[in-house]
Each structure stands twice: as structure tokens, then as C-alpha cells.
Design a protein around this motif. Structure first.
Motif, PDB file in Angstrom:
ATOM      1  N   GLN A  38       0.818  -1.202   0.000  1.00 26.07           N
ATOM      2  CA  GLN A  38       0.000   0.000   0.000  1.00 26.07           C
ATOM      3  C   GLN A  38       0.864   1.270   0.000  1.00 26.07           C
ATOM      4  N   PHE A  42       0.266   4.038  -2.859  1.00 27.81           N
ATOM      5  CA  PHE A  42      -0.403   5.301  -2.541  1.00 27.81           C
ATOM      6  C   PHE A  42       0.553   6.467  -2.357  1.00 27.81           C
ATOM      7  N   ASN A 261      -6.050  -2.413  -2.951  1.00 22.87           N
ATOM      8  CA  ASN A 261      -5.656  -1.065  -3.358  1.00 22.87           C
ATOM      9  C   ASN A 261      -6.704  -0.404  -4.239  1.00 22.87           C
ATOM     10  N   ALA A 265      -8.501   2.922  -3.140  1.00 18.94           N
ATOM     11  CA  ALA A 265      -8.324   4.106  -3.984  1.00 18.94           C
ATOM     12  C   ALA A 265      -9.664   4.690  -4.404  1.00 18.94           C
TER      13      ALA A 265
END
Length: 292
Positions: A38, A42, A261, A265
Motif C-alpha cells: 500500500q 499510494f 488497493n 483508492a
């Protein structure tokens, strides 16, 4: 770097990237390194932060059981934000970290842009609540008596962990190897002070119904003791969505990193666009079909 919690405990913190901050809180069986899939994803668009919980080196390992509790775990997350000068952040937690995330929403909602509560629910079901407490104490004793290196071989093969091993043996082995390096004392204290004493979601229903922070609940469909608690959170939290990952166990973010993810997101994008609100009152769960 280190941030000092309000009781003087030093917490090891790592961060990367820039932009709207996301704070990741790890599970009992993991540590700050568990969020690598992650963090690398990100950090492209956000300031990502994670930390080792108290009891997890290189953070301090207090020897007093009273320095471990669910409340303290939530306060530590707030103290990390304070130590980094962050006013508000998206908070993301897995399992033990998911419980901490939810409690940050309860004690400091003004610090939360959103909450992601993943794989959290063990010990909440009333019919197994006391059993869970006893198992937690047994696990604590095993970590303390056998040591993490030995007991990790057992703990890493729990009923909701084998899915990870079957899908991704290499990733699961890295998880098991990290678990074997944990502080035996820290693991035992965390089990006794946090896991065995934390309140059930069901005991917090009134407070949860008033908590308006946008929340994503994620659960694996083979993480059996998190399924009903996840549905409960969906039902009582005013601004909650529920994602159930198929053929998936407990270690969601590592077992299904791409899926995790993508869901995270999309959730963050909706929150930041002001599009993740409370449930439409017309979506009345008591209605089966409209007749007039």
C-alpha cells in the motif's frame, strides 16, 4: 523517525510521498512493514505514514500491562498525527489496526477524513466473546513461553491465514518470517492488554450510530469471525460501505493487494470528491418492494 506518545512510549514511524495523508495501522500478526504494497502504491499521490505499534520493535516495548489497551492504541494513532503535525488524515487499519482505526473515529472524529476498517471483528460475536478472550490469553502465554520464533510457525497457519499461503506461498512466508521476529514480550502484552480486553462492537452500538465519518469496511469471505461484525458495522454506521472479498482470509492487504488497493483508492477518491455520504433514507432496509 520516532514519535513520542502521551505516556512517553516511543513509536517508530515511517512515511513517504506528499499530498493528502493516509495513516496505516497494522494488525497483531504484522508490523509496519506489512503495509509495503500500500505504501508503494499510494505514495504516488498521497503522504503515506505507518508506524510500529507499542510492543513492536523498533517501537518501545512497555513491560506494564496497563500501558496496553484499546483506548491507548487509538490514542497512539492520534499521537502519531500530532507528532507529524497532521491535522486530518485518512485512517486505514487491518484487524487489530482496524479496531484502533474505528476507535480513532469514536474518540477523535475531527482528525479523520475517512476510516477503512479491514479484517476486524474477532471477539465481537457475543456467542464466542468469552472463548476469544481465553484464546487470546492462551496465545499470549504461548508467545511468552515458546518465543515468537517458535510460536509463529503455529500462529501463521490459523484458519483464516491458510488462504494467503495457498494463493501466495512466497508472500505468506515473508509474513510468517516477520512474525517470527516480533518481541515475545510485546506480543504477549498486546494480546493480554489490547486483544483480550477490547470491547465488542455490539457494546458500542449507540456510539457507532452517532459516528458520521465516511467508513469502508472490508472483509474476506473466509474470515468467518469478521463477517457478522462487518455486517453489523454496515448496519449501524451512518456512512459505511461494505466490501466482501471472495475466497479471501484475514490478511487482506497482503493476500489481495491489487483488489485491496483498488477498493481503497476508489473509496478515497469518493470521499475527497464529497461523494461518500450517509445512506439515502429512501433505502429503507425494512422495505422489500415498494407498493405505493
Amino acid at each position: 523517525m520516532f514519535v513520542t506518545a502521551r505516556d512517553g512510549t516511543r513509536l517508530h514511524v515511517e512515511e513517504a510521498g506528499s499530498g493528502t495523508p493516509i495513516l496505516f495501522i497494522h494488525e497483531f500478526g504484522g508490523n509496519h512493514l506489512s503495509w509495503e504494497p500500500q505504501l508503494t502504491h499510494f505514495a504516488r499521490n498521497h503522504r503515506v505514514i505507518t508506524y510500529a505499534a507499542r510492543g513492536y520493535p523498533p517501537s518501545d516495548v512497555p513491560e506494564d500491562i496497563e500501558r496496553y489497551s484499546q483506548r491507548i492504541a487509538a490514542e497512539d494513532a492520534v499521537d502519531v498525527l500530532d507528532g507529524l503535525g497532521i491535522d486530518k488524515a485518512h485512517i486505514v487499519g487491518l484487524s487489530m489496526g482496524g479496531f484502533a482505526t474505528l476507535h480513532v473515529g469514536l474518540i477523535a472524529p475531527e482528525r479523520c477524513l475517512s476510516l477503512t476498517v479491514a479484517g476486524a471483528g474477532y471477539g465481537c460475536e457475543k456467542e464466542t466473546e468469552e472463548y476469544f478472550r481465553q484464546v487470546s490469553l492462551n496465545v499470549a502465554d504461548n508467545f511468552e513461553k515458546q518465543g515468537s520464533e517458535a510460536f509463529a510457525k503455529v500462529y501463521a497457519l490459523g484458519a483464516s491465514r491458510v488462504q494467503f499461503q495457498n494463493k501466495d506461498p512466497r508472500g505468506w512466508q515473508a509474513f510468517a518470517d516477520r512474525l517470527a521476529t516480533h518481541s515475545s514480550l510485546g506480543a504477549a502484552m498486546t494480546m493480554r492488554g489490547v486483544q483480550a480486553r477490547r470491547p465488542s462492537y455490539y457494546d458500542l452500538e449507540a456510539e457507532l450510530k452517532e459516528m458520521m465519518v465516511p467508513t469502508l469496511v472490508m472483509v474476506g469471505d473466509e474470515d468467518d469471525h469478521c463477517l457478522k461484525p462487518g455486517l453489523f458495522l454496515k448496519r449501524v454506521l451512518p456512512a459505511a460501505g461494505l466490501a466482501i472479498l471472495p475466497k479471501t482470509g484475514h490478511t487482506l492487504n497482503l493476500e489481495e493487494p491489487i483488489f485491496f488497493n483498488l477498493l481503497l483508492a476508489d473509496f478515497l477518491a469518493q470521499v475527497e470528491a464529497g461523494r461518500w455520504g450517509e445512506r439515502d433514507p429512501r433505502a429503507n432496509p425494512a422495505q422489500i418492494m415498494r407498493t405505493d
